[in-house]
Design an enzyme around this catalytic site. Sequence first.
Site, PDB file in Angstrom:
ATOM      1  N   LYS A  77       0.980  -0.745   0.264  1.00  0.00           N
ATOM      2  CA  LYS A  77      -0.062  -0.035  -0.092  1.00  0.00           C
ATOM      3  C   LYS A  77       0.553   0.911   0.447  1.00  0.00           C
ATOM      4  O   LYS A  77       1.584   1.310   0.569  1.00  0.00           O
ATOM      5  CB  LYS A  77      -0.654   0.219   1.589  1.00  0.00           C
ATOM      6  CG  LYS A  77      -2.086   0.779   1.433  1.00  0.00           C
ATOM      7  CD  LYS A  77      -2.268   0.757   2.075  1.00  0.00           C
ATOM      8  CE  LYS A  77      -4.115   1.588   2.875  1.00  0.00           C
ATOM      9  NZ  LYS A  77      -4.937   1.867   3.899  1.00  0.00           N
ATOM     10  N   SER A 155      -9.766   2.173   2.487  1.00  0.00           N
ATOM     11  CA  SER A 155      -8.908   3.170   2.333  1.00  0.00           C
ATOM     12  C   SER A 155      -7.965   1.979   1.340  1.00  0.00           C
ATOM     13  O   SER A 155      -7.491   2.101   0.855  1.00  0.00           O
ATOM     14  CB  SER A 155      -7.590   3.808   3.114  1.00  0.00           C
ATOM     15  OG  SER A 155      -7.553   3.193   3.997  1.00  0.00           O
ATOM     16  N   SER A 179     -10.509   0.400   7.035  1.00  0.00           N
ATOM     17  CA  SER A 179      -9.440   0.331   5.846  1.00  0.00           C
ATOM     18  C   SER A 179      -9.656  -1.247   5.002  1.00  0.00           C
ATOM     19  O   SER A 179      -9.289  -0.834   3.936  1.00  0.00           O
ATOM     20  CB  SER A 179      -9.175   1.388   6.007  1.00  0.00           C
ATOM     21  OG  SER A 179      -8.984   2.356   5.371  1.00  0.00           O
TER      22      SER A 179
END
EC number: 6.3.5.7
Lengths: 492, 503
Positions: A77, A155, A179
């Site tokens: 990420k 997210s 998330s």
Amino acid sequence: MNANELTIAAARDALRKGELTAVDLTMSCLTAIDAGDPLNAFVHKTPEIALEQARAADARLASGDAPAMCGIPLGIKDLFCTKGVASQAASNILKGFKPEYESTVTTKLFDAGAVMLGKLNMDEFAMGSSNETSCYGDVVNPWKVDERRLTPGGSSGGSASAVAADLCLGATGTDTGGSIRQPAAFTGIVGIKPTYGRVSRWGVVAFASSLDQAGPMTKSVRDAAIFLGAMSGHDPKDSTSAELAVPDFEAALTGDIRGKKIGIPREYRMDGMPDEIEALWAKGREMLKDAGAEIVDISLPHTKYALPAYYVIAPAEASSNLARYDGVRYGHRARLAQGDGITEMYEKTRAEGFGKEVQRRVMIGTYVLSAGFYDAYYNRARKVRALIKRDFELAFADGIDAILTPATPSSAFGLGEMASADPVQMYLNDVFTVTVNLAGLPGVSVPVGLDAKGLPLGLQLIGRPWEEGDLLNHAHVLEQAAGFVAKPSKWW
Amino acid sequence: MLDLTYETPKPKVIAGAKHDWELVIGMEIHAQVSSNAKLFSGASTRFGAEPNSNVAFVDAAMPGMLPVINEYCIEQAVRTGLGLKAEIHLRSAFDRKNYFYPDLPQGYQISQLYHPIVGEGEVLVEMGPGVARLVRIERIHLEQDAGKSIHDMDPNMSFVDFNRTGVALMEIVSRPDIRGPEEAAAYVTKLRQILRYLGTCDGNMQNGNLRADVNVSVCLPGQYEKYQATQDFSHLGTRCEIKNMNSMRFMTQAIDYEARRQIAILEDGGSIVQETRLYDPDKGETRSMRSKEEAHDYRYFPCPDLLPLEIEQGWVDDIAASMPELPDAKKARFMGDFGLTDYDANVLTADLESAAFFETVAKGRDGKMAANWVINELFGRLNKQGLTIAETPVSSAQLGGMIDLIGSGEISGKMAKELFEILWTEGGDPAEQAAKHGMKQVTDTGAIEAAVDEIIAANPGQVEKAKANPKLAGWFTGQVLKATGGKANPATVNALVAQKLGL
């Protein structure tokens, strides 16, 4: 079957047996990543690093020194700082930022022999539930209904999409209010947010420090166990990381939950909850019951205050954490006009660098911490947080081993669908997940079925603090019983 | 040890045009913690390094970087608290003070607003022999220093140096117990002395390692006593804060100016606006920096990157057990053990090096004599040449050896001054130098006796006069001393003259 479609566990076994090389496995993923561009999951590809790491992994495998993650290609990420590789938290304000340091999580993964394929898209500064706030543009869910492009959730939307589409074997995610778990549910994969303090936050761009926790996003519960083991552990560089030994999570996957008590919290039955979600939840209860667990109705009375409390605490911390992005030392700095001073530099830099959702949360956070409002908002939210934590403590003290809830209030929705909605509508996506962050507990999302539209739905299991092994064992049982094998049909 | 009791000094009174006014002063002292590394990073705290060379990633607030408490800084704060007889809080916590400034990379300063590590303590501030003010300490908290903005290097740009960013500071907050500009300076001096004894701050004001924010207000006589009785601030005047004073001289000037400014406003029927002011030493005046309305809203909240700081009583006890002797105790001991005057004891305990020097000299010798030599001759000479005690050319052993020669009567006090000069310029062993320069007094009674006999024989008239009036025997002593070139011990000569003359 292509190598990139393997689970981590299967790839590990194949690598160890010499049926597969890390280089071939990596090549297979790199090819899939290039083909996966329409998903917009990978935002910085690092094939050179990946191949170099894969060659090193093959050497380790050949020498018999092969930890579980050795040679496993992963996506990282964009919130994780990776040395010499763009790390922008999907924000324009960090445009061109390449850290001189490697996050503890990626350092641990690399030390274990893992391979980094590239950086994954996400909501800007991890603020969002649909991956529509990224400076790189929306991530697209590999699952589709008709021709409608869907959100992978957020997210960690890039991570979810990449794993679900087999662009990598697993991906790192971070979870501040859901998330990891919400996008995992939207894409039919497994995602676990460990106990707060289990995984080091050092080198992970901060959103809300008291809630942020990194975790793995994988194709199976076993993979999550293997991956989590490699990420976890005490880090003296993170004062909030716990000085606890990391157990063998994979060894905890016995498949035996006989006699375990599963709590069903009545407050998670929301008004207007879709029947499909209700049915899925009931199905999950039956599966665990059939496996020999005892189902117990419980009450977590302060649940309804969790979302408002979360949307005070998280923005408050974010408003302070994001103050460092000021254009002085790194990242974006606005072009200034004649006569502009330091105030104009701050204002223009931050107005240009931050997207709308980040600006909204920075403003909310600044407001709730300001003189005269602090007690009414921030302090009250902290008290609510303590009560929510106590709700869980009381349930666990009553002998509950794990708590079963829906992961999300719906399946994946269409990209752009919420664009004109009240932001609170978007925030409601986190309604089942934020309590876990507020209480610092481990929570895992497991794909359990498809809705009428053919989209994946997940259930969430919440565990005792530091008992990720036991929690994953429950998730493993649920996964086995659900037999979720559906894959998105490849359209990209 | 002597039990020293003190009278409370009178507050400074300033006569206004209409009536008298009293001063009320409280202070926030920012003392840089003596530590090799910063409060939350391993970067060096060395002063004067190349700009931006002592900066860890966390000091520059790089994304994802986290603070880790430097345990030594905690120990230093605890030691300081113990030195100020203060309550040590076993549980304290760090908060973020949020504001934007280029020399504050995080956009917040990590400080301790809600739960400071040290609570209430006290400092005894002497204002003269037997007169002292007991200033109460409200709290001491730890916080990060900011960096340095540089605006004069380029006409179009400003620069920042982060070397100081994140260095540990102790903010030592007093109650409004200080009652005049001189007391304010004496308070800072005393606090600085204690910190230096403790080794928790080097007290270097020039480098900004010790600086004071001074809160000044004025009130009518009698009001302060009402405040004291009730701790209700409404009895006192509105205060103004003078920021960043790092010179005692400017501080006293600034307080005096500020008090007179406030008095003029009040006597003119105006009211004081609470604000932050800066002192301009060139113009000798304070001027407004920002008013209360313009004050920042710092949005303090608990720093989520740091868990509450918990320390153990046992650890505090260990620090307490290793505490050095502090100025008040040392002074009392010097007065008790060496019979020093209040003044001499103050001078000799002003700093640790002087006190240690004196003790070495005084050990096993006459304390008062040692004090006289150290203060009058040595310190006098050091001051004259701008040297510190550490740079003294005459060691404590040399000075002690010299005092031994005086004590045994081998040299006179007058000769000792010459010998001190020789030791200062040439060095060497005091006894050897005295011998080499022919300074030793003749104590050989045979030699003196011969000289006495000779002078008696040569002056029969004087002998008669002296026998009639014994007071005149001194004439013979003078003659003998003259004949022996001043080396004869006067006491020995006196005795011999008296004996020979049959007095």
